[in-house]
Every structure is written in C-alpha cells, then in structure tokens.
Design a protein around this motif. Structure first.
Motif, PDB file in Angstrom:
ATOM      1  N   VAL A   1      -2.057  86.173 -19.933  1.00 40.05           N
ATOM      2  CA  VAL A   1      -2.229  85.932 -21.378  1.00 40.05           C
ATOM      3  C   VAL A   1      -1.929  84.466 -21.676  1.00 40.05           C
ATOM      4  O   VAL A   1      -0.972  83.895 -21.130  1.00 40.05           O
ATOM      5  CB  VAL A   1      -1.271  86.817 -22.218  1.00 40.05           C
ATOM      6  CG1 VAL A   1      -1.410  86.480 -23.708  1.00 40.05           C
ATOM      7  CG2 VAL A   1      -1.553  88.295 -22.000  1.00 40.05           C
ATOM      8  N   PHE A   2      -2.765  83.875 -22.496  1.00 39.33           N
ATOM      9  CA  PHE A   2      -2.492  82.554 -23.062  1.00 39.33           C
ATOM     10  C   PHE A   2      -2.271  82.777 -24.568  1.00 39.33           C
ATOM     11  O   PHE A   2      -3.056  83.493 -25.201  1.00 39.33           O
ATOM     12  CB  PHE A   2      -3.668  81.599 -22.842  1.00 39.33           C
ATOM     13  CG  PHE A   2      -3.897  81.244 -21.402  1.00 39.33           C
ATOM     14  CD1 PHE A   2      -3.433  80.056 -20.877  1.00 39.33           C
ATOM     15  CD2 PHE A   2      -4.584  82.121 -20.559  1.00 39.33           C
ATOM     16  CE1 PHE A   2      -3.641  79.721 -19.540  1.00 39.33           C
ATOM     17  CE2 PHE A   2      -4.802  81.806 -19.214  1.00 39.33           C
ATOM     18  CZ  PHE A   2      -4.326  80.601 -18.714  1.00 39.33           C
ATOM     19  N   ALA A   3      -1.232  82.201 -25.092  1.00 41.53           N
ATOM     20  CA  ALA A   3      -0.912  82.420 -26.513  1.00 41.53           C
ATOM     21  C   ALA A   3      -0.588  81.089 -27.176  1.00 41.53           C
ATOM     22  O   ALA A   3       0.101  80.244 -26.601  1.00 41.53           O
ATOM     23  CB  ALA A   3       0.281  83.371 -26.646  1.00 41.53           C
ATOM     24  N   ILE A   4      -1.106  80.923 -28.393  1.00 45.31           N
ATOM     25  CA  ILE A   4      -0.830  79.706 -29.159  1.00 45.31           C
ATOM     26  C   ILE A   4       0.054  80.067 -30.338  1.00 45.31           C
ATOM     27  O   ILE A   4      -0.266  80.977 -31.111  1.00 45.31           O
ATOM     28  CB  ILE A   4      -2.139  79.060 -29.659  1.00 45.31           C
ATOM     29  CG1 ILE A   4      -2.977  78.570 -28.473  1.00 45.31           C
ATOM     30  CG2 ILE A   4      -1.838  77.903 -30.603  1.00 45.31           C
ATOM     31  CD1 ILE A   4      -4.366  78.076 -28.861  1.00 45.31           C
ATOM     32  N   THR A   5       1.171  79.374 -30.448  1.00 47.12           N
ATOM     33  CA  THR A   5       2.041  79.568 -31.603  1.00 47.12           C
ATOM     34  C   THR A   5       2.090  78.276 -32.420  1.00 47.12           C
ATOM     35  O   THR A   5       1.733  77.210 -31.929  1.00 47.12           O
ATOM     36  CB  THR A   5       3.475  79.950 -31.176  1.00 47.12           C
ATOM     37  OG1 THR A   5       4.029  78.879 -30.399  1.00 47.12           O
ATOM     38  CG2 THR A   5       3.487  81.230 -30.368  1.00 47.12           C
ATOM     39  N   VAL A   6       2.513  78.406 -33.650  1.00 49.03           N
ATOM     40  CA  VAL A   6       2.714  77.239 -34.508  1.00 49.03           C
ATOM     41  C   VAL A   6       4.215  77.008 -34.618  1.00 49.03           C
ATOM     42  O   VAL A   6       4.961  77.935 -34.961  1.00 49.03           O
ATOM     43  CB  VAL A   6       2.116  77.457 -35.915  1.00 49.03           C
ATOM     44  CG1 VAL A   6       2.299  76.204 -36.772  1.00 49.03           C
ATOM     45  CG2 VAL A   6       0.643  77.821 -35.812  1.00 49.03           C
ATOM     46  N   GLU A   7       4.636  75.814 -34.282  1.00 53.79           N
ATOM     47  CA  GLU A   7       6.063  75.532 -34.231  1.00 53.79           C
ATOM     48  C   GLU A   7       6.380  74.215 -34.938  1.00 53.79           C
ATOM     49  O   GLU A   7       5.470  73.479 -35.331  1.00 53.79           O
ATOM     50  CB  GLU A   7       6.543  75.447 -32.779  1.00 53.79           C
ATOM     51  CG  GLU A   7       6.132  76.624 -31.904  1.00 53.79           C
ATOM     52  CD  GLU A   7       6.800  77.943 -32.293  1.00 53.79           C
ATOM     53  OE1 GLU A   7       7.680  77.926 -33.198  1.00 53.79           O
ATOM     54  OE2 GLU A   7       6.450  78.987 -31.716  1.00 53.79           O
ATOM     55  N   LYS A   8       7.635  73.919 -35.015  1.00 52.83           N
ATOM     56  CA  LYS A   8       8.039  72.650 -35.605  1.00 52.83           C
ATOM     57  C   LYS A   8       7.622  71.515 -34.663  1.00 52.83           C
ATOM     58  O   LYS A   8       7.345  71.752 -33.477  1.00 52.83           O
ATOM     59  CB  LYS A   8       9.543  72.630 -35.837  1.00 52.83           C
ATOM     60  CG  LYS A   8      10.368  72.671 -34.574  1.00 52.83           C
ATOM     61  CD  LYS A   8      11.850  72.761 -34.908  1.00 52.83           C
ATOM     62  CE  LYS A   8      12.672  72.796 -33.614  1.00 52.83           C
ATOM     63  NZ  LYS A   8      14.098  72.933 -33.858  1.00 52.83           N
ATOM     64  N   PRO A   9       7.578  70.284 -35.161  1.00 52.66           N
ATOM     65  CA  PRO A   9       7.149  69.163 -34.313  1.00 52.66           C
ATOM     66  C   PRO A   9       7.952  69.085 -33.015  1.00 52.66           C
ATOM     67  O   PRO A   9       9.171  69.189 -33.013  1.00 52.66           O
ATOM     68  CB  PRO A   9       7.404  67.930 -35.190  1.00 52.66           C
ATOM     69  CG  PRO A   9       7.294  68.444 -36.588  1.00 52.66           C
ATOM     70  CD  PRO A   9       7.858  69.843 -36.551  1.00 52.66           C
ATOM     71  N   GLY A  10       7.235  68.942 -31.930  1.00 50.70           N
ATOM     72  CA  GLY A  10       7.895  68.873 -30.628  1.00 50.70           C
ATOM     73  C   GLY A  10       8.036  70.215 -29.958  1.00 50.70           C
ATOM     74  O   GLY A  10       8.437  70.304 -28.811  1.00 50.70           O
TER      75      GLY A  10
END
Lengths: 269, 196
Positions: free
Chosen positions: A241-250
């Motif tokens: 699985v490849f997963a993209i999350t949205v996170e804080k900078p860095g």
C-alpha cells in the motif's frame, strides 16, 4: 555478519558487483532469483568491506578540505533540519534502532520512529536549481523505470472518499524494489501552501517489518499532473500500500491520519 | 593524509549518538568531523563539482537521518559514514547512468588539493584492519579495486585505462572484493549492522 544457508559463489559475485555499482540489467534480473534478505545482507557486508578498503587507500591520499562555501551551506541546512525534524523515539545514550513492534501496529504508532527524514524533501528543495529541468528529467526517469524494471509494480491512486470523486483519475504510483526507485503521478490534489501543510507519502511493506516506510514529504505546486519521485528512507521489498497523508510542514513523527486523501493498493499475486 | 577536523569539546566516539539525540551543535560537529571524508568520496564518484556538492548535501542529510542506527560496538563511525556515502554516491551514479548515453570520465574539477592535514587515529585504525588483507591481493586486483573504490572510476573506464577486457576488470574487481571479505572475516573484523 553471517549468511544463512550455503553461500552461492555466483550470489557473492553479484553482491560484490552490486556493492561496486557494477551490475548489468540482466544481472539485476538474476538477482531477483535470490532471497532478498540474504542478498541484502551480503551486499551490506561487501559495502562495509568496500568502505574499509576506501579508508585504507585514503590513508595515503591528499587531504581534501571541503570548500568553505559548501560547508556554510551545510550548516545552514543543519539549522533547517534541526528546526523541522522531531526527535525520534530513541532513548538517550542508545545507538540501537527501536525494536519492531507487534503486527497489530497501525499508521499512528508505526510512524513514530520513522520520521526524522520527513523534512528532507523540504530542506532539499532549497537546493534544486531548475524546476522545469527537473520535471523533464523526472518524466524521463519515470519512463525509463517503467520500460526497464522487470519487477515494476504499479497501482492507481484511489480517493478515500470515492462517493464524492467517482470516475476521477488521480494518477498512479510505480515502484521497482530492485532499483529502489519509484514515482508518483498525481492529478487532482489541491495545491498546498508549504508553510502551512505538506503531503507525506507512506509505503507499507509487510515483508519488512510491518512498519510503513517514510516515502518523503512533497508539495503540489500546480494544477495538472505532478510527477514526484519517491524518497523511501528505508529499503522497500514488497510494497502493498502507498498512502498519502496531509501533515504539518516537514511531515510528522506520528500521523493522526485525519487527512489521508489517496491510497494505492498493490495487487498481491 | 586525510584531515578530519575535530572540536576540542567533542569526544571522538559520540558524534552520531549526539546527532541522534538532536543535541545542540551536534550537526555542526558532524559536518566538521566528516566534511573532508565525505567530500573526498563525493569528488571521486561525481562527474562535476556541482554534482559533488549536491551529493554531499544528500549524504549529510542521510547521515543525520540514520545516525540513530549507528552501533559503536559493531563498527567505527568512519566506516558507517563511508558506507552511507558510498551507497548514496553509487545510487546517484546508477541513476545518472540510466539518463546519460555516455560514461565520460571527464571531470570539471580544477586540480588536486594540497597535501595537508593530519591523520585521524580512528581512520588509521580502520585502515590498518584492511591493509593486511589488501596486501594479500595480487597487484592487478589491488590496482583495479583502488581505481574502482578509491578513485570512483567505472569498470569500463578502468578497462580502457588498463587496456584490459571489461569482463576481466569486472571479474578481478568482484573476486578481489570477495577475497577481501573472506580475509577481513578471518581477522574478525565485525560487521556494521547498518540497514538500508
């Protein structure tokens, strides 16, 4: 380090060649016939031998002080790295990587020890000279990987809110474990303000240790298709699985998974 | 002789451990200590100064990132750092080789640096462990490994330089490295435990 099972001389030759940066496409294919962990251990041992050999030759070589300007740039980069990276779960005084947790671990826990490098893409972006040149290059690199990698896996991105995004194509991910190289093509993700939030890729590879590998932090800077190289911080053998999350900078050390817009599952044969 | 800078306040064993703990100034100490070593490697394995500078930045980032995996009971820091640097440089070389049709050995570096600096005790120790094993190789193997590992030349470049068939160069290099590994095992030189 010892190797499991009888040592195949051909395998040794290939591992030695790999550690010297000298294997042909045909040999890369041949390498696939060996058990990957044993082969990796062998390559690692040869890398160590090569490192010691380099140091031996270097003993009598001229000193090569690093240019002052480069040293200054590194120190500025170090400041950025320290600011943007969180302290991993490493006990003071310990030099050993944290132990592997049980298999029930989820993304929240498993990211805890991975993420020191989450800021690397952001920091490195400072040094990337020409964006248009890079896009061309990335396209070429991706095309070549697809053409040449016999072990290529690929999967289309799927939205985690499919009802709202039915019929929309987000692009795909391609990956070669032999060359440890992969690329994401992404369409439809919102442009992010890198000072507020960034995208972060995770690669789940149960054959390793069931902890997802940090695939790097990246930005979407324009409408249309973006090509993003995967920056796996650890070796990936069999991604599922490849997963993209949205996170804080860095990026983050522990993802709360509150925003996980895209997933790509690799079909298991 | 390789120059390894050292802060007077810094113990020689502990830089990577301090980096792993994100101790103040540890990254700067790391840069100061290993800049010469990493730059030496990058210069040899890179086709241009600009490429070497890019490589150095990537290498230090990876060293900081993987500092917590260094185990001082298994290897010296210099070996750990050299492994990371070589691996990164060879990866870059592989990627560039896929993109470039030519494998030119031309370098845009201006000149060789001066003979300056002093030796690190740790480096000397590491090197001493391998010297006896290198001495056991036949001269062809040693020369080819020097050009490959130390000078960063591709096997096709070495083949041209020595006017030796490419297959022979590959064979000498690989078997020489295998022989070195067996020799170092015999002398009980420990592994590093570094993970990819």
């Amino acid at each position: 380090m010892s190797f499991v099972g009888p040592v195949d001389f051909r395998m040794q030759e290939l591992a030695a060649g790999f550690s010297l940066g000298d294997v042909t496409e045909a040999e890369l294919h041949e390498i696939k016939s060996y058990e990957s962990k044993i082969f990796q251990a062998m390559v690692e041992r040869f890398e160590e031998v090569a490192a010691r050999t380099f140091l031996t030759f270097q003993e009598t070589a001229p000193a090569e002080p690093m240019p002052e300007e480069l040293s200054s740039r590194l120190k500025k980069m170090a400041q950025g790295f320290n600011k943007k990276s969180a302290i991993p779960n490493v006990a003071k005084g310990s030099n050993i990587a944290p132990p592997i947790a049980p298999s029930s671990i989820g993304l929240r826990e498993i990211a805890a020890w991975l993420c020191v490098a989450a800021s690397i893409a952001l920091v490195l972006s400072v040094w990337i000279p020409s964006k248009s040149d890079q896009i061309v290059s990335l396209q070429q690199q991706r095309d070549r990987l697809i053409t040449r990698a016999s072990d290529l896996v690929r999967s289309k991105w799927e939205s985690t809110a499919p009802d709202q995004m039915q019929g929309f194509e987000f692009g795909e991910v391609v990956w070669s474990s032999v060359s440890q190289q992969g690329f994401m093509t992404i369409r439809g993700l919102p442009i992010n303000d890198a000072t507020q939030e960034q995208y972060q890729l995770w690669i789940i590879d149960p054959s390793r240790d069931e902890k997802p590998v940090d695939g790097g932090v990246f930005d979407i800077a324009s409408v249309g298709e973006s090509i993003v190289p995967i920056q796996a911080k650890l070796r990936v053998n069999t991604p599922t699985v490849f997963a993209i999350t949205v996170e804080k900078p860095g990026g983050v050390v522990v993802s709360d998974q509150k925003r996980l817009p895209l997933l790509a599952e690799i079909a298991v044969n | 002789m390789l120059r390894v800078d050292q802060s007077p306040l810094q113990s020689i064993e502990s830089v990577l451990a301090q980096v792993a703990r994100r101790e103040p100034e540890s990254l700067n100490y790391c840069i100061e200590r290993y800049s010469s070593l990493v730059w030496s490697l990058a210069r040899r394995y890179s086709p241009s100064q600009a490429d070497a500078e890019d490589a150095v930045q990537e290498i230090f980032l990876e060293i900081w990132q993987k500092a917590d995996r260094f185990n001082p009971t298994l290897s010296a820091e210099t070996t750990f750092v050299t492994m990371i640097a070589r691996r990164r440089l060879i990866d870059r070389y592989r990627k560039q080789s896929r993109l470039l049709e030519t494998t030119s050995s031309e370098s845009d570096f201006d000149e060789q640096p001066d003979l300056t600096g002093s030796a690190s005790a740790e480096l000397m120790d590491e090197a001493a462990k391998a010297t006896r094993c290198l001495d056991s190789l036949v001269s062809n193997q040693r020369d080819i490994l020097r050009k490959s590992i130390h000078e960063g030349k591709s096997h096709s470049q070495i083949s041209t330089e020595l006017q030796m068939p490419l297959g022979s160069v590959k064979s000498f290099a690989r078997r020489g490295l295998i022989q070195l590994r067996h020799c170092m095992d015999k002398f009980s030189v420990a592994g590093t435990g570094i993970a990819s």
